[in-house]
Design a protein around this motif. Sequence first.
Motif, PDB file in Angstrom:
ATOM      1  N   GLY A 166       0.407   2.242  -9.807  1.00 17.67           N
ATOM      2  CA  GLY A 166      -0.204   2.889  -8.663  1.00 17.67           C
ATOM      3  C   GLY A 166      -1.330   2.102  -8.042  1.00 17.67           C
ATOM      4  N   ILE A 167      -2.220   1.545  -8.858  1.00 11.92           N
ATOM      5  CA  ILE A 167      -3.444   0.959  -8.327  1.00 11.92           C
ATOM      6  C   ILE A 167      -3.279  -0.506  -7.919  1.00 11.92           C
ATOM      7  CG2 ILE A 167      -4.428   0.125 -10.501  1.00 11.92           C
ATOM      8  CD1 ILE A 167      -6.302   1.941  -7.654  1.00 11.92           C
ATOM      9  N   VAL A 168      -2.484  -1.294  -8.654  1.00 12.46           N
ATOM     10  CA  VAL A 168      -2.378  -2.733  -8.355  1.00 12.46           C
ATOM     11  C   VAL A 168      -1.777  -2.996  -6.978  1.00 12.46           C
ATOM     12  CG1 VAL A 168      -1.303  -4.911  -9.061  1.00 12.46           C
ATOM     13  CG2 VAL A 168      -2.359  -3.426 -10.776  1.00 12.46           C
ATOM     14  N   PRO A 169      -0.631  -2.374  -6.624  1.00 11.83           N
ATOM     15  CA  PRO A 169      -0.099  -2.619  -5.272  1.00 11.83           C
ATOM     16  C   PRO A 169      -1.076  -2.200  -4.177  1.00 11.83           C
ATOM     17  CG  PRO A 169       1.546  -1.573  -6.654  1.00 11.83           C
ATOM     18  CD  PRO A 169       0.254  -1.486  -7.402  1.00 11.83           C
ATOM     19  N   LEU A 170      -1.826  -1.109  -4.409  1.00  4.02           N
ATOM     20  CA  LEU A 170      -2.772  -0.645  -3.400  1.00  4.02           C
ATOM     21  C   LEU A 170      -3.894  -1.659  -3.194  1.00  4.02           C
ATOM     22  CD1 LEU A 170      -3.732   1.579  -1.489  1.00  4.02           C
ATOM     23  CD2 LEU A 170      -4.942   2.615  -3.419  1.00  4.02           C
ATOM     24  N   ALA A 218       0.831  -1.206   0.000  1.00  2.00           N
ATOM     25  CA  ALA A 218       0.000   0.000   0.000  1.00  2.00           C
ATOM     26  C   ALA A 218       0.865   1.255   0.000  1.00  2.00           C
ATOM     27  CB  ALA A 218      -0.937  -0.013   1.208  1.00  2.00           C
ATOM     28  N   LEU A 219       1.906   1.266   0.809  1.00  2.00           N
ATOM     29  CA  LEU A 219       2.795   2.430   0.864  1.00  2.00           C
ATOM     30  C   LEU A 219       3.530   2.617  -0.454  1.00  2.00           C
ATOM     31  CD1 LEU A 219       4.075   4.750   2.390  1.00  2.00           C
ATOM     32  CD2 LEU A 219       5.816   3.175   3.228  1.00  2.00           C
ATOM     33  N   TYR A 220       3.938   1.512  -1.090  1.00  2.00           N
ATOM     34  CA  TYR A 220       4.607   1.593  -2.382  1.00  2.00           C
ATOM     35  C   TYR A 220       3.715   2.280  -3.402  1.00  2.00           C
ATOM     36  CZ  TYR A 220       6.753   0.105  -6.778  1.00  2.00           C
ATOM     37  OH  TYR A 220       7.307   0.099  -8.027  1.00  2.00           O
ATOM     38  N   SER A 221       2.423   1.964  -3.360  1.00  2.00           N
ATOM     39  CA  SER A 221       1.482   2.585  -4.275  1.00  2.00           C
ATOM     40  C   SER A 221       1.419   4.089  -4.061  1.00  2.00           C
ATOM     41  CB  SER A 221       0.087   1.971  -4.086  1.00  2.00           C
ATOM     42  OG  SER A 221      -0.877   2.670  -4.826  1.00  2.00           O
ATOM     43  N   PHE A 222       1.305   4.517  -2.823  1.00  2.00           N
ATOM     44  CA  PHE A 222       1.211   5.943  -2.541  1.00  2.00           C
ATOM     45  C   PHE A 222       2.511   6.673  -2.853  1.00  2.00           C
ATOM     46  CE2 PHE A 222      -2.673   4.893  -0.481  1.00  2.00           C
ATOM     47  CZ  PHE A 222      -3.398   6.073  -0.399  1.00  2.00           C
ATOM     48  N   SER A 223       3.642   6.018  -2.676  1.00  2.00           N
ATOM     49  CA  SER A 223       4.924   6.674  -2.929  1.00  2.00           C
ATOM     50  C   SER A 223       5.148   6.916  -4.413  1.00  2.00           C
ATOM     51  CB  SER A 223       6.075   5.820  -2.372  1.00  2.00           C
ATOM     52  OG  SER A 223       6.216   4.618  -3.105  1.00  2.00           O
TER      53      SER A 223
END
Length: 485
Positions: free
Chosen positions: A224-228, A207-212
């Motif tokens: 952006g969306i898949v890891p989240l 989730a953090l990877y997505s936001f970063s």
Amino acid sequence: MNKNRFSFALIMVGAFLSVLNQTLMSTALPGIMRAFHITTAQGQWLNNGYLLINALMIPTTAYLIKRFTTRQLYLTASLIFIVGSLIGAIATVYPVLIVGRMIQALGAGIVIPLVNVVVMMSTKPTERGAAMGVVGLALNLAPVLGPTVSGVILVKLSWRYLFGLTLPLMLLDALLAWRFLKDVGEQRQQPLDRKGLVLSGLGLALALYSFSNVGETAFLSFKGIVPLVVGAVLLAWFVKCQWTRDYPLLNLHVFRYRQFNLPLIINMLLMVTMYGNSVIIPVLVQNVFHRSAVISGLTLLPGSVLTAIISPLSGRFYDRYNFRRMVISGLCIDMTGSLLLSSTGPGASIGFVILGQTIRQLGLVLVLIPIQTHAWSMLPTPMIPDGVAVYNTLRQVAASFGTALLVAIISITASGQFHWSMNSQLVGIKFSYLSSTLMVGICVILGLQLHKSYAEPIATEHYATPDPSEKKVTPGVRGLTSHFK
């Protein structure tokens, strides 16, 4: 508590150094970005990576505090922190620097909740505010003092000396702890919930990877969306497992207490604004106003001084006065400072920024310690270690995601897709402070619902950790079902 005063002081010094490291690199971030030729989104992992590992470690502390002695746990955590400091100091490539920071965070993730549990379990309910005020002097002063200290050091020295600052201090503290630290509480045998640890770790990391990545790619892109989405699914699975598991990593039944939940949500929102600000101020002063690193550090100094003076007092106020009024007053002061900073223009002076930041810090210090003490005091005493773990985990997660979010606002605004009549980074900073103001406004609404309503006494044995040889027994949850029916 008197007989454990020196032990408490030793652990509190370690907690101070641990939290100091969370923001010590903020002022050095522009220089590190130039040295390793990295982007702002990559550079923020110096803070986000540290906060994330903290968040991953803190859930295990409820288990570790029950399983090992205070002395064993603190010395191990200190040694891990020292190793991480050495790696960071000698790093020649950016990934190694990140590894050093994350190893530091492994140790810090144990020390910070340990000091809270020791205090809460060693003091009377009517004295907890004063005791937590002393802890707040360390935990709330360190985040705002870090950039100031860092800025002074960077005037003449390399960013590597920032690791050298905490390394000998932590080493000295560990040596004193090895000689004088006394154990607090009793040890219990309990198996570690490895499944819960893996699920929470992977879920938070994705989730953090997505936001970063928001600052570099579109949020709705694959990156952006898949890891989240995957991270959210893993975290939902984690919550389901924890609620029904015989030996949960986190006892989520603390969420049954409304007066624990309200301060928790307020704290998370304030962490977004507080830690995001530690990145915004250096960008504003150095990249927009083109001033030195030491100036950006000194911009936070008045707020640091206020924190040092008021932190012990705010804890005592919780014990003696109507804490809800104090919390609402502090939040309104914080909103005033945020609005001032959101009105910063191209011709604004450093003094204007200092004024806004100092007002914000005054408001925060009036709120953070009382709501933290209130949240834990509303739980039955045997559930306090679990409450501390949950509270600190979500505090750190909010700080990580908040920093990524506010940096993303600046990065997107400065990406060249918009045309402004002023510096695009300044526009992004103004939007960030407006977002912070909105979040503090939500906190005011939640704060109006706070009141002291202590949990009904529940037999201690309902929360005792059972012998692992017992079958079909839920530790920390026995008796809860009937209690809440």
